[in-house]
Design a protein around this motif. Structure first.
Motif, PDB file in Angstrom:
ATOM      1  N   LEU A 296       0.903  -1.610   0.433  1.00 49.30           N
ATOM      2  CA  LEU A 296       0.256  -0.122  -0.378  1.00 49.30           C
ATOM      3  C   LEU A 296       0.661   1.336   0.217  1.00 49.30           C
ATOM      4  N   GLY A 297       1.566   0.651   0.874  1.00 47.45           N
ATOM      5  CA  GLY A 297       2.630   2.702   0.503  1.00 47.45           C
ATOM      6  C   GLY A 297       3.429   2.213  -0.807  1.00 47.45           C
ATOM      7  N   TYR A 298       3.953   1.147  -1.218  1.00 46.37           N
ATOM      8  CA  TYR A 298       4.252   1.802  -2.088  1.00 46.37           C
ATOM      9  C   TYR A 298       3.640   2.249  -3.361  1.00 46.37           C
ATOM     10  N   THR A 299       2.887   1.492  -3.821  1.00 42.57           N
ATOM     11  CA  THR A 299       1.393   2.006  -3.724  1.00 42.57           C
ATOM     12  C   THR A 299       1.394   3.068  -4.233  1.00 42.57           C
ATOM     13  N   LEU A 300       1.291   3.884  -2.992  1.00 40.06           N
ATOM     14  CA  LEU A 300       1.128   5.662  -2.773  1.00 40.06           C
ATOM     15  C   LEU A 300       1.713   6.316  -3.092  1.00 40.06           C
ATOM     16  N   HIS A 301       3.502   5.582  -3.020  1.00 40.62           N
ATOM     17  CA  HIS A 301       4.892   6.441  -2.921  1.00 40.62           C
ATOM     18  C   HIS A 301       4.188   7.215  -1.034  1.00 40.62           C
ATOM     19  N   HIS A 302       3.614   6.230  -0.331  1.00 34.67           N
ATOM     20  CA  HIS A 302       3.923   7.510   1.277  1.00 34.67           C
ATOM     21  C   HIS A 302       4.480   6.487   2.505  1.00 34.67           C
ATOM     22  N   THR A 303       5.451   6.826   2.653  1.00 41.02           N
ATOM     23  CA  THR A 303       5.549   5.892   3.844  1.00 41.02           C
ATOM     24  C   THR A 303       5.206   5.806   5.179  1.00 41.02           C
ATOM     25  N   ILE A 304       4.143   4.830   4.892  1.00 48.50           N
ATOM     26  CA  ILE A 304       3.499   4.518   6.280  1.00 48.50           C
ATOM     27  C   ILE A 304       3.777   4.068   7.839  1.00 48.50           C
ATOM     28  N   LYS A 305       4.074   5.260   8.294  1.00 49.29           N
ATOM     29  CA  LYS A 305       4.569   5.166  10.083  1.00 49.29           C
ATOM     30  C   LYS A 305       4.062   4.745  10.811  1.00 49.29           C
ATOM     31  N   VAL A 306       3.725   3.247  11.129  1.00 52.12           N
ATOM     32  CA  VAL A 306       3.189   2.933  12.398  1.00 52.12           C
ATOM     33  C   VAL A 306       3.321   2.438  14.230  1.00 52.12           C
ATOM     34  N   TYR A 307       3.038   3.418  14.651  1.00 49.73           N
ATOM     35  CA  TYR A 307       3.273   2.942  16.061  1.00 49.73           C
ATOM     36  C   TYR A 307       2.514   2.241  16.913  1.00 49.73           C
ATOM     37  N   ARG A 308       3.345   0.960  17.298  1.00 51.34           N
ATOM     38  CA  ARG A 308       2.707  -0.496  17.682  1.00 51.34           C
ATOM     39  C   ARG A 308       2.633   0.143  19.189  1.00 51.34           C
ATOM     40  N   LEU A 309       2.019   0.225  19.784  1.00 50.35           N
ATOM     41  CA  LEU A 309       1.822   0.492  21.630  1.00 50.35           C
ATOM     42  C   LEU A 309       2.093  -1.267  22.006  1.00 50.35           C
ATOM     43  N   TYR A 310       1.840  -2.075  21.703  1.00 49.71           N
ATOM     44  CA  TYR A 310       1.670  -3.293  22.315  1.00 49.71           C
ATOM     45  C   TYR A 310       3.726  -3.151  22.406  1.00 49.71           C
ATOM     46  N   MET A 311       4.173  -2.757  22.333  1.00 49.15           N
ATOM     47  CA  MET A 311       5.678  -3.102  21.324  1.00 49.15           C
ATOM     48  C   MET A 311       5.882  -1.601  22.597  1.00 49.15           C
ATOM     49  N   ALA A 312       5.029  -1.347  23.832  1.00 44.57           N
ATOM     50  CA  ALA A 312       5.820  -0.174  24.500  1.00 44.57           C
ATOM     51  C   ALA A 312       7.068  -0.374  24.947  1.00 44.57           C
ATOM     52  N   ASN A 313       7.343  -1.735  25.721  1.00 47.79           N
ATOM     53  CA  ASN A 313       8.538  -1.976  26.613  1.00 47.79           C
ATOM     54  C   ASN A 313       9.920  -2.037  25.835  1.00 47.79           C
ATOM     55  N   MET A 314       9.629  -2.248  24.331  1.00 46.11           N
ATOM     56  CA  MET A 314      10.643  -2.483  23.567  1.00 46.11           C
ATOM     57  C   MET A 314      11.551  -1.558  22.227  1.00 46.11           C
ATOM     58  N   LYS A 315      11.864  -0.165  23.237  1.00 47.99           N
ATOM     59  CA  LYS A 315      11.791   1.131  22.335  1.00 47.99           C
ATOM     60  C   LYS A 315      12.184   0.943  20.647  1.00 47.99           C
ATOM     61  N   GLU A 316      13.336  -0.436  20.855  1.00 49.55           N
ATOM     62  CA  GLU A 316      13.603  -0.309  19.099  1.00 49.55           C
ATOM     63  C   GLU A 316      12.650  -0.846  17.803  1.00 49.55           C
ATOM     64  N   PHE A 317      11.537  -1.668  18.432  1.00 49.23           N
ATOM     65  CA  PHE A 317      10.310  -1.513  17.811  1.00 49.23           C
ATOM     66  C   PHE A 317       8.288  -1.364  17.883  1.00 49.23           C
ATOM     67  N   ILE A 318       9.206  -0.605  18.532  1.00 45.92           N
ATOM     68  CA  ILE A 318       7.923   0.682  18.162  1.00 45.92           C
ATOM     69  C   ILE A 318       7.024   1.473  17.795  1.00 45.92           C
ATOM     70  N   VAL A 319       7.848   1.830  16.442  1.00 50.31           N
ATOM     71  CA  VAL A 319       7.721   2.170  15.657  1.00 50.31           C
ATOM     72  C   VAL A 319       8.046   1.527  14.024  1.00 50.31           C
ATOM     73  N   THR A 320       6.967   1.249  13.184  1.00 51.04           N
ATOM     74  CA  THR A 320       7.748   0.510  11.882  1.00 51.04           C
ATOM     75  C   THR A 320       7.364   1.408  10.919  1.00 51.04           C
ATOM     76  N   HIS A 321       8.379   0.869   9.814  1.00 48.62           N
ATOM     77  CA  HIS A 321       7.771   1.619   8.279  1.00 48.62           C
ATOM     78  C   HIS A 321       7.893   0.716   7.109  1.00 48.62           C
ATOM     79  N   TYR A 322       6.298   1.480   6.342  1.00 50.78           N
ATOM     80  CA  TYR A 322       6.252   0.787   6.100  1.00 50.78           C
ATOM     81  C   TYR A 322       5.524   1.400   4.504  1.00 50.78           C
ATOM     82  N   PRO A 323       6.831   1.434   3.429  1.00 47.55           N
ATOM     83  CA  PRO A 323       7.343   0.558   3.403  1.00 47.55           C
ATOM     84  C   PRO A 323       9.209   1.399   4.374  1.00 47.55           C
TER      85      PRO A 323
END
Length: 227
Positions: free
Chosen positions: A161-188
């Motif tokens: 979806l992100g590649y199709t729209l030429h936009h990066t989808i930045k997701v804050y994953r709250l369930y990973m809040a205790n693992m700071k290095e994994f809380i934010v994911t970018h697609y793509p």
């Protein structure tokens, strides 16, 4: 909600002026449009019975709303526009089906590139390595056609979806809040610096929401990149 990006270049460039012909091309070359699954409200409200014609109508709706969002004055203007769109009617569902069609078009193009042995984004190998989506046809039947009905989008579909729209989808994953290095994911994650971004929030990795409200200054940034 103000989740429609304001950049319309990808919709009005020379290559996309014939955007309405996408359904006909996918049907004539690949036979992918016949039997498309539509929400009931789309056919009932529009009165259009032919699948190709209905998808062309939905692409027109997408262009209309996207351009209106781009012309809206600032964040609040786009938020009001989105409030008008997301009312559960034909326009909302039609826009979603148009986005799915563009995702399918992108998947077809990327698969063709892979077949020719050329380089593609890493997520493509994940997308087409699944036995349920080894090609665009099975991807449509087993995954994309279910989005909005009996299923949602996995991480690899979010990349598409992100590649199709030429936009990066930045997701804050709250369930990973205790693992700071994994809380934010970018697609793509390979165009973070040069593509606009849209931010989503998820509490479980399955359901996504758009954060609405005035921006605040966080004391700590978990993004791993520039503010």
């Amino acid at each position: 909600m103000a989740c429609l990006p304001s950049d319309t270049e990808w919709l009005v460039s020379k290559e996309t002026k014939e955007i309405k012909n996408i359904p006909e091309k996918l049907q004539s070359r690949y036979g992918l449009i016949e039997g498309w699954s539509f929400p009931d409200v789309c056919k009932q409200t529009s009165g259009i019975k032919d699948d190709v014609a209905l998808l062309k109508h939905h692409l027109s709706l997408l262009q209309k709303w996207w351009r209106a969002a781009a012309a809206s004055p600032g964040l609040e203007g786009r938020r009001r526009l989105c409030d008008q769109l997301f009312q559960g009617g034909e326009d909302e569902f039609g826009v979603m089906e148009a986005l799915k069609l563009l995702m399918l078009t992108c998947a077809v193009e990327l698969h063709d590139i892979m077949q020719r042995g050329r380089d593609v984004p890493i997520f493509c190998w994940l997308l087409f390595s699944r036995y349920t989506s080894s090609c665009p046809r099975t991807f449509l039947a087993n995954h994309l056609s279910r989005v909005g009905f009996s299923g949602g989008m996995g991480q690899v579909e979010m990349c598409l979806l992100g590649y199709t729209l030429h936009h990066t989808i930045k997701v804050y994953r709250l369930y990973m809040a205790n693992m700071k290095e994994f809380i934010v994911t970018h697609y793509p994650d390979n165009h973070i610096q040069d593509w606009p971004s849209v931010c989503l929030v998820t509490e479980d990795g399955r359901h996504y929401d758009v954060a609405v409200g005035d921006p605040v200054c966080l004391r700590e940034d978990f993004s791993g990149g520039p503010h």
